[in-house]
Write an enzyme that holds these catalytic residues in place. Structure first.
Site, mmCIF file in Angstrom:
data_model
loop_
_atom_site.group_PDB
_atom_site.id
_atom_site.type_symbol
_atom_site.label_atom_id
_atom_site.label_comp_id
_atom_site.label_asym_id
_atom_site.label_seq_id
_atom_site.Cartn_x
_atom_site.Cartn_y
_atom_site.Cartn_z
ATOM 1 N N HIS A 21 -59.593 -36.727 6.437
ATOM 2 C CA HIS A 21 -58.712 -35.594 6.742
ATOM 3 C C HIS A 21 -59.567 -34.333 6.878
ATOM 4 C CE1 HIS A 21 -55.707 -32.474 6.393
ATOM 5 N NE2 HIS A 21 -54.821 -33.385 6.757
ATOM 6 N N GLU A 53 -59.228 -31.490 5.816
ATOM 7 C CA GLU A 53 -59.400 -30.745 4.550
ATOM 8 C C GLU A 53 -60.510 -31.370 3.702
ATOM 9 O OE1 GLU A 53 -55.242 -30.845 3.547
ATOM 10 O OE2 GLU A 53 -54.854 -29.495 5.238
ATOM 11 N N ASN A 105 -48.048 -37.020 4.524
ATOM 12 C CA ASN A 105 -49.237 -36.659 3.756
ATOM 13 C C ASN A 105 -48.805 -35.532 2.822
ATOM 14 O OD1 ASN A 105 -51.657 -35.795 2.749
ATOM 15 N ND2 ASN A 105 -52.448 -35.005 4.705
ATOM 16 N N TRP A 106 -48.588 -35.915 1.571
ATOM 17 C CA TRP A 106 -48.077 -34.907 0.619
ATOM 18 C C TRP A 106 -49.149 -33.900 0.219
ATOM 19 C CZ3 TRP A 106 -44.687 -37.874 -3.575
ATOM 20 C CH2 TRP A 106 -43.574 -38.439 -2.938
ATOM 21 N N LYS A 107 -50.411 -34.218 0.503
ATOM 22 C CA LYS A 107 -51.525 -33.356 0.066
ATOM 23 C C LYS A 107 -51.410 -33.119 -1.440
ATOM 24 C CE LYS A 107 -51.743 -31.526 4.689
ATOM 25 N NZ LYS A 107 -52.231 -30.479 5.580
ATOM 26 N N GLU A 125 -55.597 -34.903 14.689
ATOM 27 C CA GLU A 125 -55.062 -33.708 14.045
ATOM 28 C C GLU A 125 -55.927 -32.506 14.402
ATOM 29 O OE1 GLU A 125 -52.497 -34.837 10.382
ATOM 30 O OE2 GLU A 125 -54.557 -34.527 9.729
ATOM 31 N N GLY A 160 -47.464 -33.370 7.344
ATOM 32 C CA GLY A 160 -47.752 -32.658 6.103
ATOM 33 C C GLY A 160 -46.512 -31.954 5.582
ATOM 34 N N SER A 162 -48.493 -29.729 12.236
ATOM 35 C CA SER A 162 -47.207 -29.044 12.415
ATOM 36 C C SER A 162 -46.200 -29.857 13.227
ATOM 37 C CB SER A 162 -47.413 -27.652 13.027
ATOM 38 O OG SER A 162 -48.235 -26.854 12.182
ATOM 39 N N GLY A 192 -50.744 -27.089 9.357
ATOM 40 C CA GLY A 192 -50.147 -26.140 8.429
ATOM 41 C C GLY A 192 -49.983 -24.738 8.995
HETATM 42 P P1 PGA Z 1 -48.917 -30.280 8.676
HETATM 43 O O1 PGA Z 1 -50.110 -31.201 8.098
HETATM 44 O O2 PGA Z 1 -47.870 -31.216 9.200
HETATM 45 O O3 PGA Z 1 -48.440 -29.490 7.473
HETATM 46 O O4 PGA Z 1 -49.497 -29.435 9.738
HETATM 47 C C1 PGA Z 1 -50.503 -32.363 8.758
HETATM 48 C C2 PGA Z 1 -51.709 -32.958 8.068
HETATM 49 O O5 PGA Z 1 -52.593 -32.195 7.653
HETATM 50 O O6 PGA Z 1 -51.808 -34.182 7.912
#
Ligand code: PGA
Length: 248
Positions: free
Chosen positions: A94, A96, A9-11, A166, A232, A211, A172
């Protein structure tokens, strides 16, 4: 047996130049892959990534989609547009999106439904905040998030979704759920699916996200109900993403 999926997931990260070097390093490092692989990229880069990934085992995905077919929805991306660029996956719900765009369980469920109707595989994200975990509400929260989706989609479509657990507090932050903490939630999620349909429960993939890194991927993926990862930060470095793929 379920085949693991490692989805990046490049966001909201990347540029034409950065994507080109990340994907060329990724392609160069892939050999005898034993899992499914995807990268979910920002919409403006779908064409670039489609071209870079053509003929590889790496599937393309979007990070969100609209519940509408087309029309006056400024800034939104339709399922058909993702399909135009040969996307196989799309992330829905997600944390976010839930936090910054006010997406509700019902909206996320509709997005999953629209994705399925368009032939896309929705990666349905569920997860609790730290406050919810500390209040002992984890199973209730993620259960409600998943149930909204299961209630809306056809029984025959359940096996075509991917679930991603998640924990919000692990995204993150460098904090990861312990393998046992994650396994407990994954098992509870699979049990919820089995209440609707036992056969689908055995097939549906449940990814862990939050993470996941090269140094913790093995112990997480060793758990019986963890079928890969939604990655991520570590998906932005080819060497890290490749290490996680090697584990899977
Ligand atoms: P992260 O993000 O691996 O940077 O914790 C995962 C995600 O939000 O899909």
């Amino acid at each position: 047996m379920r085949r693991n999926l490692v989805a990046g997931n490049w966001k909201m990260n990347g540029s034409l130049a950065a994507n080109a070097s990340l994907l060329s390093e990724l392609k160069a490092g892939l050999e005898s892959v034993g899992c499914d692989i995807a990268v979910c990229v920002p919409s403006p880069y779908l064409a670039q990534c489609q071209a870079e990934l053509a003929g590889t085992v790496v599937a393309l995905g979007g990070q969100d989609l609209s519940v509408h077919v087309s029309g006056a929805y400024t800034g939104d991306v339709a399922a058909s547009m993702l399909v135009d660029f040969a996307c196989k996956y799309v992330i829905v719900g997600h944390s976010e999106r839930r936090a910054y765009h006010g997406e509700t369980d019902q909206l996320v469920a509709q997005k999953a439904l629209v994705a399925l109707q368009s032939g896309l595989t929705p990666i349905v994200c569920v997860g609790e905040t730290l406050a919810q975990r500390e209040a002992g509400q984890t199973d209730v929260v993620v259960g409600a998030q998943l149930d909204a989706v299961l209630a809306l989609i056809d029984l025959s479509q359940i096996k075509n979704i991917v679930i991603a657990y998640e924990p919000v507090w692990a995204i993150g932050t460098g904090k990861t759920a312990t393998p046992q903490m994650a396994q407990d939630v994954h098992a509870a999620l699979r049990n919820r699916v089995s209440l609707r349909d036992g056969e689908s429960a055995a097939i549906v993939k449940i990814l862990y996200g939050g993470s996941m890194k090269p140094d913790n991927a093995a112990e997480l993926m060793a758990m019986p109900d963890i079928d890969g990862g939604l990655i991520g930060g570590a998906a932005l470095k080819a060497i890290d993403f490749l290490s996680i793929i090697a584990v899977a």
